[in-house]
Write a protein that holds these residues in place. Structure first.
Motif, PDB file in Angstrom:
ATOM      1  N   ARG A   1       0.832  -1.210   0.000  1.00  0.00           N
ATOM      2  CA  ARG A   1       0.000   0.000   0.000  1.00  0.00           C
ATOM      3  C   ARG A   1       0.864   1.257   0.000  1.00  0.00           C
ATOM      4  O   ARG A   1       0.557   2.231  -0.682  1.00  0.00           O
ATOM      5  CB  ARG A   1      -0.991  -0.035   1.162  1.00  0.00           C
ATOM      6  CG  ARG A   1      -2.107  -1.035   0.902  1.00  0.00           C
ATOM      7  CD  ARG A   1      -2.863  -1.381   2.139  1.00  0.00           C
ATOM      8  NE  ARG A   1      -2.001  -2.009   3.133  1.00  0.00           N
ATOM      9  CZ  ARG A   1      -2.385  -2.344   4.361  1.00  0.00           C
ATOM     10  NH1 ARG A   1      -3.613  -2.086   4.742  1.00  0.00           N
ATOM     11  NH2 ARG A   1      -1.535  -2.914   5.195  1.00  0.00           N
TER      12      ARG A   1
ATOM     13  N   CYS B   1      -5.144  -7.983   7.280  1.00  0.00           N
ATOM     14  CA  CYS B   1      -6.059  -7.203   8.132  1.00  0.00           C
ATOM     15  C   CYS B   1      -7.280  -7.993   8.590  1.00  0.00           C
ATOM     16  O   CYS B   1      -8.327  -7.403   8.872  1.00  0.00           O
ATOM     17  CB  CYS B   1      -6.560  -5.937   7.439  1.00  0.00           C
ATOM     18  SG  CYS B   1      -5.263  -4.829   6.964  1.00  0.00           S
TER      19      CYS B   1
ATOM     20  N   GLU C   1      -7.272  -7.752  12.836  1.00  0.00           N
ATOM     21  CA  GLU C   1      -7.144  -6.465  13.526  1.00  0.00           C
ATOM     22  C   GLU C   1      -8.499  -5.815  13.755  1.00  0.00           C
ATOM     23  O   GLU C   1      -9.378  -5.869  12.905  1.00  0.00           O
ATOM     24  CB  GLU C   1      -6.271  -5.494  12.708  1.00  0.00           C
ATOM     25  CG  GLU C   1      -4.781  -5.776  12.797  1.00  0.00           C
ATOM     26  CD  GLU C   1      -4.357  -7.005  12.004  1.00  0.00           C
ATOM     27  OE1 GLU C   1      -5.153  -7.496  11.170  1.00  0.00           O
ATOM     28  OE2 GLU C   1      -3.250  -7.492  12.251  1.00  0.00           O
TER      29      GLU C   1
ATOM     30  N   CYS D   1      -6.510  -1.078  12.751  1.00  0.00           N
ATOM     31  CA  CYS D   1      -6.277  -1.047  11.321  1.00  0.00           C
ATOM     32  C   CYS D   1      -6.095   0.404  10.852  1.00  0.00           C
ATOM     33  O   CYS D   1      -5.198   0.710  10.077  1.00  0.00           O
ATOM     34  CB  CYS D   1      -7.481  -1.674  10.631  1.00  0.00           C
ATOM     35  SG  CYS D   1      -7.082  -2.597   9.184  1.00  0.00           S
TER      36      CYS D   1
ATOM     37  N   CYS E   1      -2.779   1.605  12.177  1.00  0.00           N
ATOM     38  CA  CYS E   1      -1.682   0.996  11.418  1.00  0.00           C
ATOM     39  C   CYS E   1      -1.487   1.735  10.099  1.00  0.00           C
ATOM     40  O   CYS E   1      -0.368   2.105   9.729  1.00  0.00           O
ATOM     41  CB  CYS E   1      -2.011  -0.474  11.171  1.00  0.00           C
ATOM     42  SG  CYS E   1      -1.005  -1.273   9.932  1.00  0.00           S
ATOM     43  N   LEU E   2      -2.596   2.013   9.427  1.00  0.00           N
ATOM     44  CA  LEU E   2      -2.479   2.704   8.135  1.00  0.00           C
ATOM     45  C   LEU E   2      -1.991   4.138   8.299  1.00  0.00           C
ATOM     46  O   LEU E   2      -1.211   4.633   7.483  1.00  0.00           O
ATOM     47  CB  LEU E   2      -3.831   2.713   7.418  1.00  0.00           C
ATOM     48  CG  LEU E   2      -4.048   1.539   6.476  1.00  0.00           C
ATOM     49  CD1 LEU E   2      -5.441   1.582   5.888  1.00  0.00           C
ATOM     50  CD2 LEU E   2      -3.019   1.534   5.337  1.00  0.00           C
TER      51      LEU E   2
ATOM     52  N   ARG F   1       1.621   3.876   8.676  1.00  0.00           N
ATOM     53  CA  ARG F   1       2.263   3.522   7.403  1.00  0.00           C
ATOM     54  C   ARG F   1       2.336   4.743   6.487  1.00  0.00           C
ATOM     55  O   ARG F   1       3.341   4.983   5.820  1.00  0.00           O
ATOM     56  CB  ARG F   1       1.464   2.415   6.697  1.00  0.00           C
ATOM     57  CG  ARG F   1       1.669   1.041   7.314  1.00  0.00           C
ATOM     58  CD  ARG F   1       0.681   0.038   6.722  1.00  0.00           C
ATOM     59  NE  ARG F   1       0.860  -1.274   7.307  1.00  0.00           N
ATOM     60  CZ  ARG F   1       1.670  -2.222   6.826  1.00  0.00           C
ATOM     61  NH1 ARG F   1       2.345  -2.012   5.716  1.00  0.00           N
ATOM     62  NH2 ARG F   1       1.774  -3.382   7.425  1.00  0.00           N
TER      63      ARG F   1
HETATM   64 FE1  FES Z   1      -5.090  -3.234   8.655  1.00  0.00          FE
HETATM   65 FE2  FES Z   1      -2.442  -2.612   8.933  1.00  0.00          FE
HETATM   66  S1  FES Z   1      -3.683  -3.929  10.142  1.00  0.00           S
HETATM   67  S2  FES Z   1      -3.928  -1.724   7.685  1.00  0.00           S
END
Ligand code: FES
Ligand code: SAM
Length: 355
Positions: free
Chosen positions: A285, A317, A320, A325, A328-329, A332
């Motif tokens: 991603r 995912c 989670e 989630c 986490c995004l 990221r």
């Molecule tokens: Fe879903 Fe990373 S756990 S985006």
């Protein structure tokens, strides 16, 4: 660098169109250098409209029952090993409520083509979500329907519809789907959706079985001509309980190159870095965003059912919680210099005079 390839990318950046043969040339001659060049241009172009913002949509996979039997898909009706589920209206509304408090301002209701969810049920759901929060945008992704159904959902308050065309080549479509499914009908659906006034999402799988580079060149031409508001592309990924169990999955590299080219074809397009891309590569991603994508769609479905919406093997995912989630995004995206924004995430220019 391949000078002819570079010249085509420059031309695409300026004119937003190439011929099928020119697209094919780029796909055939994709070197690391050329792909990096396309990604750099794509990011520059996206920056103009969206800056460093990444739109986020809360994805609710509300049923994995499906009357279709697409050869590639893990929830096809012929997969007798799939554990089927449907969320109740209450469960869906709890997911949207939770999503809203986490900062989502748009929800995607996705499912197999499940006749249990009649038009009345879908319309009631749309109205209730809008009653919960009038400032959210609702996207449906529930497959092929008739014009009257699409109109009813729109009148109830749905504003966007995702229906990947799957392929612009009818002959390839027939290799990916059983006889009873019709490419023409799917294309008619996309036209109906646009005519009704939806923001329309099309899309296709990358490196699906039987797909050639010529087919991918046709996909790019299709995007150029149809100009969908959103285009969902992700690698094909094998699922062991489908007829394509022995076929090879698609690659992160090709998907990212196509994301860059699509961004250059239509600079304002909404382009997700898909879950499939994150599944095929641990940083898929992030790489998608760095290639020109500007949307991510974290899962908001209750954790208890996530594993069951298994379109392909090893989907990420599924364990989670929604908040994890999203967090986490967020991290990221931060790690590569981007920001998840709290926004409906309409296409730039939508309903404004820029067109
Ligand atoms: Fe879903 Fe990373 S756990 S985006
Ligand atoms: N039923 C709706 C429809 O047909 O549009 C929405 C759900 S459908 C499962 C969503 C998309 O998942 C499909 O359009 C397809 O492109 C993608 N998909 C299905 N199986 C896949 C696979 N094995 N690998 C990658 N993508 C897949």
């Amino acid at each position: 660098m391949n000078q002819r390839g570079k010249a085509y990318i420059d031309q695409l950046e300026k004119e937003h169109k190439l011929s099928v043969d020119e697209y094919l040339y780029l796909l055939k001659n994709r070197t690391g250098e050329l792909m990096d060049y396309a990604a750099k241009k794509a990011v520059e172009v996206r920056q103009r409209y969206y800056g460093n913002a990444v739109f986020t949509r809360g994805l609710i996979e509300f049923t994995n029952y499906c009357k279709n039997n697409c050869f590639y898909c893990g929830i096809r009706r012929g997969n007798a090993t799939a554990q089927r589920y449907r969320l109740t209206e209450d469960e869906i509304l709890r997911s949207t409520e939770e999503g809203y408090s986490l900062g989502f301002r748009t929800f995607v209701l996705q499912g197999g083509e499940d006749p249990y969810f009649t038009d009345e049920k879908i319309c009631s759901l749309i109205r209730k979500i809008k009653e919960q929060h009038s400032d959210v945008a609702i996207t449906l992704s529930i497959g092929e329907k008739e014009h009257t159904s699409y109109q009813a959902y729109f009148d109830a308050g749905a504003e966007r519809y995702l229906l990947r065309h799957e392929t612009a080549n009818e002959a390839l479509y027939q290799k990916l789907h059983p006889k009873e499914m019709s490419w023409k009908h799917r294309m008619d659906c996309l036209r109906d959706l646009r005519e009704i006034g939806y923001q329309v999402g099309a899309g296709f799988m990358v490196e699906s079985p039987y797909q050639t580079l010529e087919d991918l060149a046709l996909e790019l031409k299709f995007v150029q001509e149809f100009r969908p508001d959103m285009c969902g592309i992700g690698p094909f990924i094998t699922h062991e309980q489908t007829p394509f169990r022995d076929k090879k999955s698609g690659s992160c590299e090709m998907t990212c190159f196509l994301l860059s080219l699509i961004r250059l074809i239509y600079p304002k397009i909404l382009l997700p870095a898909t879950t499939a891309l994150g599944t095929i590569h641990p940083r898929g991603r992030e790489l998608g965003i760095q290639s020109g994508a500007n949307v991510v769609m974290p899962n908001l479905s209750p954790v208890g059912v996530r594993k069951q919406y298994e379109l392909y093997d090893n989907k990420i995912c599924t364990g989670e919680e929604s908040a994890q989630c999203r967090g986490c995004l967020e991290n990221r995206m931060k790690s590569i210099g981007y920001e998840l924004v709290i926004d409906r995430g309409d296409r730039f220019g939508w309903n404004r005079c820029e067109g």
